[in-house]
Design a protein around this motif. Structure first.
Motif, short mmCIF file in Angstrom:
data_model
loop_
_atom_site.label_atom_id
_atom_site.label_comp_id
_atom_site.label_asym_id
_atom_site.label_seq_id
_atom_site.Cartn_x
_atom_site.Cartn_y
_atom_site.Cartn_z
N VAL A 70 -3.78 -14.61 -71.14
CA VAL A 70 -3.99 -13.32 -70.47
C VAL A 70 -4.10 -13.53 -68.96
O VAL A 70 -3.58 -12.74 -68.15
CB VAL A 70 -5.25 -12.64 -71.01
N GLY A 71 -4.76 -14.67 -68.56
CA GLY A 71 -4.87 -14.94 -67.12
C GLY A 71 -3.50 -15.18 -66.50
O GLY A 71 -3.22 -14.74 -65.37
N LEU B 117 -4.93 -5.74 -67.72
CA LEU B 117 -4.97 -7.14 -68.12
C LEU B 117 -6.28 -7.79 -67.68
O LEU B 117 -6.85 -8.64 -68.39
CB LEU B 117 -3.77 -7.89 -67.52
N ALA B 118 -6.77 -7.38 -66.50
CA ALA B 118 -8.05 -7.90 -66.04
C ALA B 118 -9.17 -7.49 -67.00
O ALA B 118 -10.05 -8.30 -67.35
CB ALA B 118 -8.33 -7.39 -64.62
N GLY C 131 0.73 -2.12 -61.02
CA GLY C 131 -0.64 -2.37 -60.59
C GLY C 131 -1.64 -1.90 -61.64
O GLY C 131 -2.66 -2.55 -61.88
N GLY C 132 -1.34 -0.78 -62.27
CA GLY C 132 -2.24 -0.29 -63.32
C GLY C 132 -2.28 -1.24 -64.50
O GLY C 132 -3.33 -1.47 -65.10
N LEU C 133 -1.13 -1.81 -64.80
CA LEU C 133 -1.09 -2.76 -65.91
C LEU C 133 -1.87 -4.01 -65.57
O LEU C 133 -2.51 -4.62 -66.44
CB LEU C 133 0.36 -3.11 -66.24
N ALA D 48 0.90 -13.17 -62.89
CA ALA D 48 2.29 -12.81 -62.67
C ALA D 48 2.42 -11.38 -62.19
O ALA D 48 3.20 -11.08 -61.26
CB ALA D 48 3.09 -13.02 -63.96
N VAL D 49 1.67 -10.49 -62.78
CA VAL D 49 1.77 -9.07 -62.41
C VAL D 49 1.10 -8.80 -61.07
O VAL D 49 1.58 -7.99 -60.26
CB VAL D 49 1.13 -8.20 -63.52
N GLU D 50 -0.01 -9.50 -60.80
CA GLU D 50 -0.74 -9.27 -59.56
C GLU D 50 0.13 -9.62 -58.34
O GLU D 50 0.01 -8.99 -57.29
CB GLU D 50 -2.01 -10.14 -59.55
N SER D 51 1.00 -10.60 -58.53
CA SER D 51 1.80 -11.04 -57.37
C SER D 51 2.77 -9.97 -56.89
O SER D 51 3.23 -10.02 -55.75
CB SER D 51 2.54 -12.34 -57.73
N VAL D 52 3.09 -9.02 -57.71
CA VAL D 52 4.08 -8.00 -57.30
C VAL D 52 3.55 -6.57 -57.45
O VAL D 52 4.31 -5.62 -57.39
CB VAL D 52 5.37 -8.16 -58.14
N ARG D 53 2.29 -6.41 -57.66
CA ARG D 53 1.76 -5.07 -57.93
C ARG D 53 1.88 -4.11 -56.77
O ARG D 53 1.94 -2.89 -56.95
CB ARG D 53 0.29 -5.15 -58.37
N GLU D 54 2.00 -4.72 -55.56
CA GLU D 54 2.05 -3.84 -54.39
C GLU D 54 3.37 -3.10 -54.31
O GLU D 54 3.50 -2.13 -53.56
CB GLU D 54 1.83 -4.66 -53.12
N PHE D 55 4.35 -3.57 -55.09
CA PHE D 55 5.66 -2.91 -55.00
C PHE D 55 5.80 -1.74 -55.98
O PHE D 55 6.75 -0.97 -55.88
CB PHE D 55 6.78 -3.94 -55.26
N ASP D 56 4.89 -1.65 -56.95
CA ASP D 56 5.00 -0.53 -57.91
C ASP D 56 3.61 -0.20 -58.47
O ASP D 56 2.97 -1.06 -59.09
CB ASP D 56 5.94 -0.91 -59.07
N PRO D 57 3.13 1.03 -58.23
CA PRO D 57 1.80 1.40 -58.71
C PRO D 57 1.66 1.28 -60.24
O PRO D 57 0.57 0.99 -60.74
CB PRO D 57 1.66 2.87 -58.28
#
Length: 572
Positions: free
Chosen positions: A258-259, A282-283, A276-278, A264-273
């Motif tokens: 899960v970490g 996961l957190a 970011g929600g996902l 992986a998702v955190e590194s690109v979350r700024e490009f798509d809200p």
């Protein structure tokens, strides 16, 4: 409104083919030649009011005898209420009663348009009519009726003491029945109390708690499967957090995976809200898995195999199972049984006190009843003396100068609804004769006169509104016959009186005179009933006096009788 019989229709009874009787509210007399069917009129009235059906009375050649009566009653009175109770009708104060008797002996009755048992007519008749026929002298021959008659004659003097006695008697009977039940069932109640004590003792010793059976079941399951539960919790913990003793080459655990996904998702979350929600979810999942893994570790450490505790739990469950098998479906029902049984046991244990209390009340009521019954006896004794003297005086005027009527009062050993007195009317036919019960001390004709004397004495006190007498003047003539007529007229001032007679002295006092006429038609005798006017009465009295309707001497005597009777009635 005083009830009375207004009209009676008779068909197929004895020598009567068909006859209609229109009756006076006062004194109606029925006369006729021998064999014309006068007595059948009384028989018909008796059948109408529930008398015994004799198929031999059915007219030869007829299929059945039919008697129909029209009575005038108060729509709000007791007789009408009895009719309403069985579903019958009383229209405009008129009550229709009908009775049929077949030649085969079958009998049917109708009351107010409703088919009823013949016994219902008998019950109704007790309130409406007293028939005194040569073969039907039953009403005042019954001991209970004689006691009631004497009480009515006593009047107001007896009313309050009798009411007080009846109230005490009712309570005395209730207490006695309850006391008898408590004492006769003592063994059963003692056995019931023993059973309840044993059960309550078992339950008290076990001391079950509400819901305890369900809790013990869960604990037993847990203790019985301790190893399997610990292994399952450890395996799940390893899958979530991994085994710290494993090398780096071991498969990654759920938290690590899960970490990795979150990174992986955190590194690109700024490009798509949306992404970011996902990442946030996961957190949250990581935190949740960590919490569950921690609790699994704690659970695994807490689970221990404890054979001693398991044995104790199983033993306790066995105790509770024994209680449930005897006293309820579960521990809750066992506790409910205990509550109810404790209350019942308290009740049973209090029976001794209750018996003592009831015994004391019963003794007090017995003493009170003894005093009240003594008062009733004293009043009845005085009343009996007056009543016997009054009836004896009437008999003297009714051509029975040597007869003596007395009232014998004896005490019963037990209390009854109306006291301890047993009342019996007795008659001595002459001074040397011992007093005997009425049905043994008088012949048929004498008994009718005794009944007439009694009814005259009771006039105004007896609630029966209609009296029927058959041959009340049997064996009587002259002045005594006049006195019988006078007394019947006196009785007719307070009741409807219907009399079958062969004496002109009696017939002269009637308010309405019916004659039963017969005519021969081959071998068949047909009878009809005719209402006479003044002229017809004179002719009929003349026939009764001289045997000839057109005898001048007989007519003169008849007119004299009618005038004498009219004067005497006016003075009554």
């Amino acid at each position: 409104m005083r009830p009375r019989v207004e009209e009676v229709r008779i068909q197929g009874l004895g020598v009567i083919d068909e006859a209609v009787l229109e009756l006076s509210p006062g004194f109606t007399v029925v006369t006729g030649e021998t064999g014309a069917g006068k007595t059948m009129v009384v028989t018909g009235l008796g059948l109408l009011f529930g008398g015994r059906a004799d198929p031999a009375r059915v007219r030869p050649g007829a299929d059945k005898t039919t008697i129909e009566g029209t009575l005038l009653v108060d729509p709000a009175g007791r007789a009408a209420q009895q009719v309403f109770d069985i579903g019958g009708e009383v229209e405009d104060g008129e009550l229709i009663i009908s009775r049929t008797v077949s030649a085969e002996g079958r009998s049917r009755a109708w009351l107010g348009g409703r088919t009823v048992p013949v016994g219902t007519l008998t019950y109704l008749a007790e309130e409406l009519v007293a028939v005194h026929g040569q073969m039907d002298q039953q009403r005042l021959l019954q001991p209970g009726k004689q006691r009631a008659a004497l009480d009515r004659y006593a009047g107001d003097e007896l009313v309050k003491p009798l009411r007080a006695y009846e109230q005490s008697y009712k309570r005395h009977k209730q207490v006695g029945e309850l006391l008898a039940e408590l004492t006769t069932r003592a063994r059963e109640r003692a056995q019931e109390a023993d059973v309840l004590r044993f059960g309550l003792g078992e339950i008290e010793k076990a001391d079950p708690k509400a819901g305890e059976d369900a809790e013990l079941k869960e604990e037993a399951e847990r203790l019985s499967h301790a190893d399997a539960l610990r292994n399952a919790a450890t395996t799940a913990h390893t899958a979530l957090l991994g085994d710290p003793m494993s090398g780096p080459e071991a498969a990654q655990d759920a938290v690590s995976l899960v970490g990795t996904a979150r990174s992986a998702v955190e590194s690109v979350r700024e490009f798509d809200p949306v992404l970011g929600g996902l990442a946030d979810r996961l957190a949250e999942a990581g935190y949740l898995i960590n919490d569950v893994a921690t609790e699994l570790a704690a659970y695994a450490e807490s689970v221990e195999a404890d054979p001693a505790r398991l044995a104790a739990v199983q033993e306790r469950r066995s105790v509770l199972t024994g209680l449930v098998r005897k006293y309820g479906a579960d521990v809750a029902e066992v506790l409910d049984w205990a509550r109810k049984s404790a209350a019942r046991l308290t009740e049973l244990d209090g029976d001794d006190d209750r018996i003592e209390e009831l015994t004391r009340e019963h003794d007090e009521l017995t003493e009170r009843l003894t005093e009240q019954a003594g008062e009733l006896t004293r009043i009845r004794m005085g009343t009996a003396e007056r009543f016997g003297q009054a009836v004896t005086e009437e008999l003297t005027a009714l051509a029975m100068p040597h007869a003596r009527v007395s009232v014998e009062i004896t005490k019963s050993p037990d209390f009854g609804p109306h006291g301890v007195d047993e009342v019996e009317l007795r008659m001595a036919a002459h001074p040397a004769a011992p007093p005997l019960p009425l049905n043994k001390g008088a012949s048929g004709g004498e008994l009718s006169r005794v009944m007439l004397a009694i009814e005259v004495v009771f006039a105004g006190a007896d609630p029966v509104p209609t009296f029927v007498f058959d041959e009340v003047d049997a064996g009587v003539g002259g002045k005594a016959a006049v006195e019988i007529g006078r007394r019947l007229a006196k009785l007719a001032r307070t009741a409807q009186v219907i009399v079958v007679t062969h004496l002109p002295q009696v017939a002269a006092f009637a308010d309405q005179h019916l004659v039963v006429e017969k005519a021969s038609d081959g071998s068949v005798v047909r009878s009809g009933v005719v209402t006479l006017d003044r002229e017809g009465r004179a002719r009929e009295l003349s026939r009764m006096l001289a045997g000839l309707e057109d005898s001048e001497l007989g007519r003169a005597h008849a007119e004299e009788l009618l005038s004498l009777a009219a004067t005497a009635k006016a003075a009554v």
